[in-house]
Motif scaffolding. Structure first.
Motif, PDB file in Angstrom:
ATOM      1  N   TYR A 283       2.224  -1.867  -5.887  1.00 18.23           N
ATOM      2  CA  TYR A 283       3.166  -0.613  -6.379  1.00 18.23           C
ATOM      3  C   TYR A 283       2.382   0.334  -6.512  1.00 18.23           C
ATOM      4  N   ARG A 284       2.824   1.498  -5.821  1.00 18.30           N
ATOM      5  CA  ARG A 284       2.482   2.943  -5.880  1.00 18.30           C
ATOM      6  C   ARG A 284       3.122   3.198  -6.476  1.00 18.30           C
ATOM      7  N   ASP A 285       4.630   3.236  -7.624  1.00 15.47           N
ATOM      8  CA  ASP A 285       4.606   3.140  -9.038  1.00 15.47           C
ATOM      9  C   ASP A 285       4.005   2.474  -9.520  1.00 15.47           C
ATOM     10  N   PRO A 286       3.334   2.921 -10.679  1.00  7.38           N
ATOM     11  CA  PRO A 286       3.117   1.284 -11.451  1.00  7.38           C
ATOM     12  C   PRO A 286       3.622   1.672 -12.945  1.00  7.38           C
ATOM     13  N   ASP A 287       5.389   2.277 -13.021  1.00 12.18           N
ATOM     14  CA  ASP A 287       6.429   2.008 -14.104  1.00 12.18           C
ATOM     15  C   ASP A 287       7.515   1.313 -12.742  1.00 12.18           C
TER      16      ASP A 287
ATOM     17  N   GLU B 190      12.795   2.469   3.113  1.00  8.81           N
ATOM     18  CA  GLU B 190      12.520   2.173   4.126  1.00  8.81           C
ATOM     19  C   GLU B 190      11.493   1.311   3.929  1.00  8.81           C
ATOM     20  N   ASP B 191      11.446   0.305   3.768  1.00 12.51           N
ATOM     21  CA  ASP B 191       9.762  -0.650   3.889  1.00 12.51           C
ATOM     22  C   ASP B 191       9.046  -0.254   4.405  1.00 12.51           C
ATOM     23  N   PRO B 192       7.527   0.437   3.719  1.00 18.01           N
ATOM     24  CA  PRO B 192       6.262   0.886   4.558  1.00 18.01           C
ATOM     25  C   PRO B 192       5.343   0.164   5.639  1.00 18.01           C
ATOM     26  N   HIS B 193       6.093  -1.180   5.403  1.00 19.28           N
ATOM     27  CA  HIS B 193       4.873  -2.560   5.948  1.00 19.28           C
ATOM     28  C   HIS B 193       3.336  -1.515   5.921  1.00 19.28           C
ATOM     29  N   ASP B 194       2.835  -1.319   4.093  1.00 21.69           N
ATOM     30  CA  ASP B 194       1.736  -1.011   3.990  1.00 21.69           C
ATOM     31  C   ASP B 194       0.944  -2.224   2.883  1.00 21.69           C
ATOM     32  N   GLY B 195       2.407  -3.130   2.877  1.00 22.86           N
ATOM     33  CA  GLY B 195       1.780  -4.118   1.712  1.00 22.86           C
ATOM     34  C   GLY B 195       2.666  -3.797   0.727  1.00 22.86           C
ATOM     35  N   THR B 196       2.961  -3.140  -0.007  1.00 25.81           N
ATOM     36  CA  THR B 196       3.852  -2.506  -1.445  1.00 25.81           C
ATOM     37  C   THR B 196       5.161  -3.067  -1.302  1.00 25.81           C
ATOM     38  N   GLU B 197       5.084  -2.919  -2.426  1.00 25.05           N
ATOM     39  CA  GLU B 197       6.721  -3.584  -2.509  1.00 25.05           C
ATOM     40  C   GLU B 197       7.880  -2.551  -3.378  1.00 25.05           C
ATOM     41  N   ASP B 198       7.621  -1.556  -3.700  1.00 28.16           N
ATOM     42  CA  ASP B 198       8.151  -0.182  -4.045  1.00 28.16           C
ATOM     43  C   ASP B 198       9.160   0.144  -3.939  1.00 28.16           C
ATOM     44  N   HIS B 199       9.937  -0.784  -2.698  1.00 29.58           N
ATOM     45  CA  HIS B 199      11.091   0.139  -1.604  1.00 29.58           C
ATOM     46  C   HIS B 199      12.035  -1.607  -2.228  1.00 29.58           C
TER      47      HIS B 199
END
Length: 204
Positions: free
Chosen positions: A37-41, A101-110
């Protein structure tokens, strides 16, 4: 050397940052979700934060000499809680986090943002019998010491005082340790899903 954890007490508002931190550190099937997660909250906003705000009397924490090491959060009435989320919790978060949208960088914020905008309501048949639900998390240094059982027992006693007949939760199928723990403390499997399992505890 860390002090031995063991003190369970009711939630205090100053515990909220620690709850969010533990939610993130245990948010990947029991492991550290920081890299997802880019946003830890975000995880805390969805799975921890609303509970002590909606009903602080059903949140309990575990502390040791270094600080907060675990928590249990719950609601006694899942349907009423979902209505509260729609009125009081989601509107601000939906404005803050537009659908993405899914940024396709492995993060799951979306993924979590999608849940904020389209929360799946609990099954009526399940909630009629087991109206309460909970989330529990312990840091590794607090695991294996009986604290999870004590947290569940503390919550169960509080729910029984309110006349709540049953409790349910969802667990990721990958988290085999959690499933084994819930079985030991009396939960039984009610359903299996693509994402995991629903477990229930009879409080009568």
């Amino acid at each position: 050397m860390p002090a031995a954890p063991g003190m369970i007490r009711p939630f205090h508002p100053s515990d909220l940052p620690g709850i969010y931190r533990i939610c993130l550190l245990t948010g990947e099937a029991g492991g550290d979700a920081t890299g997802l997660y880019r946003d830890p909250d975000l995880l805390g906003h969805v799975y921890a934060g609303p509970y002590p705000v909606a009903d602080p009397g059903l949140t309990f924490v575990v502390v040791d000499g270094l600080g907060l090491v675990g928590y249990i959060v719950a609601t006694a009435d899942t349907h009423r809680f979902e209505q509260w989320l729609e009125r009081r919790w989601w509107p601000t978060l939906r404005a803050r986090y537009p659908v993405r949208e899914d940024p396709h960088d492995g993060t799951e914020d979306h993924v979590l943002v999608g849940r904020i905008h389209d929360w799946a309501a609990a099954d009526d048949a399940l909630v009629d019998r087991f109206p309460a639900h909970m989330h529990i998390d312990l840091l590794p240094r607090a695991q294996g010491l009986g604290l999870g059982r004590r947290l569940v027992e503390t919550l169960a006693a509080a729910l029984r005082e309110r006349g709540v007949p049953g409790l349910h939760l969802g667990v990721d199928s990958r988290n085999e340790g959690a499933i084994a723990f819930y079985t030991r403390v009396g939960f039984t499997e009610a359903a299996r899903h693509d994402w995991g399992r629903t477990l229930t505890l009879d409080l009568t």
